[in-house]
Design a protein around this motif. Sequence first.
Motif, mmCIF file in Angstrom:
data_model
loop_
_atom_site.group_PDB
_atom_site.id
_atom_site.type_symbol
_atom_site.label_atom_id
_atom_site.label_comp_id
_atom_site.label_asym_id
_atom_site.label_seq_id
_atom_site.Cartn_x
_atom_site.Cartn_y
_atom_site.Cartn_z
ATOM 1 N N ASN A 94 -1.796 4.325 -1.729
ATOM 2 C CA ASN A 94 -0.687 3.447 -1.329
ATOM 3 C C ASN A 94 -0.950 2.532 -0.134
ATOM 4 N N VAL A 95 -2.087 2.637 0.525
ATOM 5 C CA VAL A 95 -2.316 1.766 1.687
ATOM 6 C C VAL A 95 -3.674 1.081 1.710
ATOM 7 N N SER A 117 -9.434 3.434 4.156
ATOM 8 C CA SER A 117 -8.398 2.400 4.207
ATOM 9 C C SER A 117 -8.949 1.057 3.734
ATOM 10 N N LEU A 153 -0.626 -1.948 -1.720
ATOM 11 C CA LEU A 153 0.780 -2.248 -1.447
ATOM 12 C C LEU A 153 1.046 -3.712 -1.743
ATOM 13 N N VAL A 160 1.477 -7.314 1.577
ATOM 14 C CA VAL A 160 1.213 -6.601 2.822
ATOM 15 C C VAL A 160 1.138 -7.476 4.067
ATOM 16 N N CYS A 161 1.000 -8.768 3.911
ATOM 17 C CA CYS A 161 0.996 -9.618 5.098
ATOM 18 C C CYS A 161 1.519 -11.005 4.759
ATOM 19 N N HIS A 219 -4.830 -5.313 -2.396
ATOM 20 C CA HIS A 219 -4.070 -4.292 -1.682
ATOM 21 C C HIS A 219 -3.371 -3.354 -2.646
ATOM 22 N N SER A 244 -7.175 -1.088 0.951
ATOM 23 C CA SER A 244 -7.490 -2.469 0.571
ATOM 24 C C SER A 244 -8.944 -2.553 0.137
#
Length: 164
Positions: A58-59, A24, A137, A140-141, A135, A61
């Motif tokens: 897809n997730v 991840s 995605l 993401v934040c 990222h 970092s």
Amino acid sequence: FMNEGESSRDINGYMRAYGITGFSFVSLFSITMWIHLNFGDTGLHTFLSNSVKFLLPNVGSLLVEPQPWKCYKNAVKRCRKLGMEKPLHFDDIKPQDMDIYITQYLLGQLPSSLGMKSCQNLGREKWGRSILLFHLLPNVCDMEVMRPQKILEEGDDTMNKKRK
């Protein structure tokens, strides 16, 4: 890690042994300059691409600490003081803002199947180097998400600096 066959076999073996399909989070501190100096632009691109390939789809970092151009020049000075040859690709590398160079590559030049979707500049560490978080995605934040165009606008003048 630069020998794709060997490193992939070792890392993939580890992942199979522990039932891992990807990571991840991957961090690259104080390494991009040495890869770049010893393996050139192509080597740096390969290293970054390989790092992204090990992220969970897809997730994932990727945290990168690009060294500024002055660190490249200092590395050559250190080699000279130690009686070593300068790194193989130093003369082939154009002086530039490495934050922009790495961001352009990860956000815009990787194949779309691998490409990072967003980047956050987390600030600078104690030596003044940027910490960039990419990222898979988008958005993401809540922190400011940087796109390649924004970084280019902010640092456009640094792209044409001459080696001193």
